[in-house]
Enzyme design. Structure first.
Site, mmCIF file in Angstrom:
data_model
loop_
_atom_site.group_PDB
_atom_site.id
_atom_site.type_symbol
_atom_site.label_atom_id
_atom_site.label_comp_id
_atom_site.label_asym_id
_atom_site.label_seq_id
_atom_site.Cartn_x
_atom_site.Cartn_y
_atom_site.Cartn_z
ATOM 1 C CB SER A 169 -9.416 0.989 -0.231
ATOM 2 O OG SER A 169 -9.481 0.748 -1.612
ATOM 3 C CD GLU A 170 -14.638 2.245 -3.122
ATOM 4 O OE1 GLU A 170 -13.825 2.865 -2.404
ATOM 5 O OE2 GLU A 170 -14.915 2.576 -4.289
ATOM 6 C CG ASN A 171 -10.569 -2.860 -2.316
ATOM 7 O OD1 ASN A 171 -10.459 -1.715 -1.893
ATOM 8 N ND2 ASN A 171 -9.530 -3.619 -2.566
#
Lengths: 232, 218
Positions: free
Chosen positions: B45-47
Site C-alpha cells: 500500500s503506497e502510503n
C-alpha cells in the site's frame, strides 16, 4: 538540546502570512492536529501548503481552506474535499498537483541536501510541461527540485525532549521526510519522554532535524473510511 | 458479462506465487479477495505498508492503520512500515512485481488517463503517475464503456494522461485484452456470454482478433 515548547501556539508563533508550510499526514492519518488548530486560530493567511492531501471539509487542512488561509496547495490527491474542489474550479485557490512519489522525494531531497531528483513519474503528461528532461540508459526522467519550506509541521507517536521521533503504523507516511525538510521543523507528539527513554536503534527521525517539540492534546484521529468485516 | 467481482476474480489469476502487488482503489482492491491462500503474495500500500491484511473486525479499527484508499485495514504477520519516500523508492526501483489500477481511458498504444477531467473533476494523480512510470507489469481493471456509453479503449486518450506506453493488459466486463507493443488491443478472452461482435461494437481503438477467442474461465 532541549527543544520542548509549551504547545501548538508557541510552536507556530513566528509563522506569518505568505509563508510556505509542509504538513505531514496521509488523508486524515498522522495529521498534526494541534498545529492545524493553532494555525486556524491564529488566522495566518496567504499560505502555501505542501501536503499530500487537503483534508476533508471539516477536518485537517480543510479547516484552513474554509477560512481562506491557503493561497496555494501543492498536493497529489485532493478528491475528498468538496470545498477544495470548489475553490480550485472557481480559480480562488492556486493548486499544483504532483505525483505522490515526486512529492515525497522532493521532501527527501531537501532533507538530504540535494537540489533536485530525477524521476520518470509524469513523463509524457502535463506534469512534465516546462521541466528539464534527461535521458539515462534509454529512459526519460524529469528533473524535480527539492522543496524549500519555511516550516515543516509533523506528527509523531513518541518524541523525546531532544526532538528524536518515533512514528506509529501508517501514520508515519510523509512525516519523516517532511521533518527532514523544513527550515524550521515542528513536531507534535502523543507521548513526550526524557532522553534515553527511546531506543536509539528505533528512532525514525533524529532530533537534529527537529527544532520544536511538544506533547499534543485531544487527538481526534478521525477515520476517513471505516471499513470492517464481520466476525463470522 | 462480468460484474466487478468477476473482473477482480479474473485479474487475480494474473498474480503469481512470490509476487509483491500494488492494488489501486476501486475494482483493484477487490482482487485481494481472490488471491488463493496457497499463494505467498504480499500487498503493498503506497502510503507505506507491505503486508496489508483484510479489514479489521468491527470495533478493532485503528485510525493509524489505513491503506492508500484511506480505508481502515489490518497488517499481516511479517508486515513492514516505511515512509512515503521509501514507498515510492521501491516502486521506482521495480521491486513491486504487479500493479493493478483503474482507468478512465486507455489508448491502443498503452497510454492511460485516470486522474483529471478538465473543468469537471480534479482529484489528482496520487501515486498513479509514479506507479505507471516505473512498473513493468501493469493491468488495468475498468468498465469497457463510460457512463455516456462511449468506449474507454481508444485509438488515443482524450483526457490528460497519467502515463504513456505502460499498460500491458486490460480486464473489463466484456473481456481480457493484451495491449501490444506495436499498438492495438488483442482480445484474448471473452466474458461469458459476450460475443466478439459485442466487443467490437464497444471498442473504439484498434481491436485485434486472432482465431477463436475462448471464454474466460473463472
Amino acid at each position: 538540546m532541549n527543544k520542548v515548547v509549551s504547545g501548538a501556539d508557541e510552536a507556530i508563533r513566528d509563522i506569518t502570512d505568505g509563508m510556505t508550510l509542509m504538513l505531514g499526514g496521509f488523508g486524515l492519518c498522522g495529521l498534526p492536529e494541534n498545529c492545524i488548530a493553532a494555525l486556524v486560530k491564529k488566522g495566518v493567511k496567504q499560505l502555501t501548503c505542501i501536503s499530500n492531501n487537503a483534508g476533508v471539509d471539516d477536518f485537517g487542512i480543510g479547516l484552513m481552506l474554509k477560512q481562506r488561509q491557503v493561497k496555494k496547495m501543492i498536493s497529489s490527491y485532493v478528491g475528498e474535499n468538496a470545498e477544495f474542489e470548489r475553490q480550485l474550479l472557481s480559480g480562488e485557490l492556486e493548486v499544483e498537483l504532483i505525483p505522490q512519489g515526486t512529492l515525497a522525494t522532493r521532501c527527501m531531497a531537501a532533507g538530504y541536501g540535494m537540489p533536485a531528483i530525477f524521476t520518470p513519474a509524469g513523463i509524457g503528461t502535463e506534469v512534465a510541461e516546462g521541466k528539464e528532461v534527461r535521458n539515462f540508459n534509454g529512459k526519460d526522467y524529469l528533473m524535480e527540485m527539492a522543496f524549500n519550506a519555511d516550516f515543516a509541521i509533523v506528527k509523531a507517536w513518541k518524541g523525546d525532549t531532544m526532538g528524536n521521533l518515533v512514528y506509529r503504523s501508517t501514520a508515519r507516511n510523509f512525516n519523516p521526510v517532511m521533518a527532514m525538510a523544513g527550515k524550521v521543523t515542528i513536531a507534535e507528539v502523543e507521548e513526550l519522554v526524557q532522553p534515553g527513554k527511546l531506543d536509539p536503534d528505533h528512532i525514525h527521525t533524529p532530533g537534529i532535524y527537529v527544532h520544536r517539540v511538544f506533547k499534543g492534546a485531544n487527538y481526534e484521529k478521525r477515520i476517513e473510511h471505516a471499513t470492517v468485516r464481520s466476525k463470522q | 458479462m462480468l460484474d466487478k467481482q468477476g473482473i477482480a476474480k479474473r485479474i487475480a489469476k494474473e498474480i503469481k506465487d512470490g509476487y509483491y502487488v500494488n492494488l489501486g482503489i476501486g475494482i483493484p482492491t477487490l482482487v485481494a479477495n481472490y488471491i488463493p491462500d496457497t499463494m505467498d503474495v504480499v500487498l503493498q500500500s503506497e502510503n507505506g505498508l507491505l503486508g496489508m491484511g483484510p479489514f479489521p473486525f468491527e470495533g478493532e479499527e485503528d485510525p493509524d492503520t489505513i491503506n492508500a484508499g484511506k480505508q481502515t485495514i489490518t497488517m499481516l504477520p511479517g508486515s513492514a512500515i516505511f515512509d512515503s519516500a521509501m514507498s515510492f523508492g521501491m516502486i521506482r526501483a521495480k521491486k513491486v512485481n504487479l500493479t493493478i489500477l483503474g482507468a478512465m481511458e486507455v489508448s491502443e498504444n498503452g497510454d492511460i488517463a485516470n486522474w483529471k477531467i478538465p473543468g469537471k473533476m480534479v482529484k489528482g494523480m496520487g501515486g498513479a503517475m509514479d506507479l505507471v512510470a516505473s512498473a513493468e507489469n501493469i493491468i488495468v481493471a475498468m468498465q469497457h464503456v463510460n457512463k455516456a456509453g462511449e468506449s474507454k479503449l481508444l485509438p488515443q486518450c482524450t483526457l490528460p494522461l497519467t502515463g504513456v506506453h505502460c499498460v500491458k493488459k486490460i480486464v473489463t466486463e466484456l473481456g481480457v485484452f493484451d495491449v501490444l507493443p506495436e499498438g492495438g488491443f488483442r482480445l484474448i478472452e471473452r466474458a461469458p456470454g459476450v460475443s466478439v461482435e459485442e466487443i467490437k461494437q464497444a471498442t473504439a481503438g484498434k481491436l485485434i482478433i486472432e482465431g477463436d477467442v475462448p471464454e474466460i474461465i473463472l
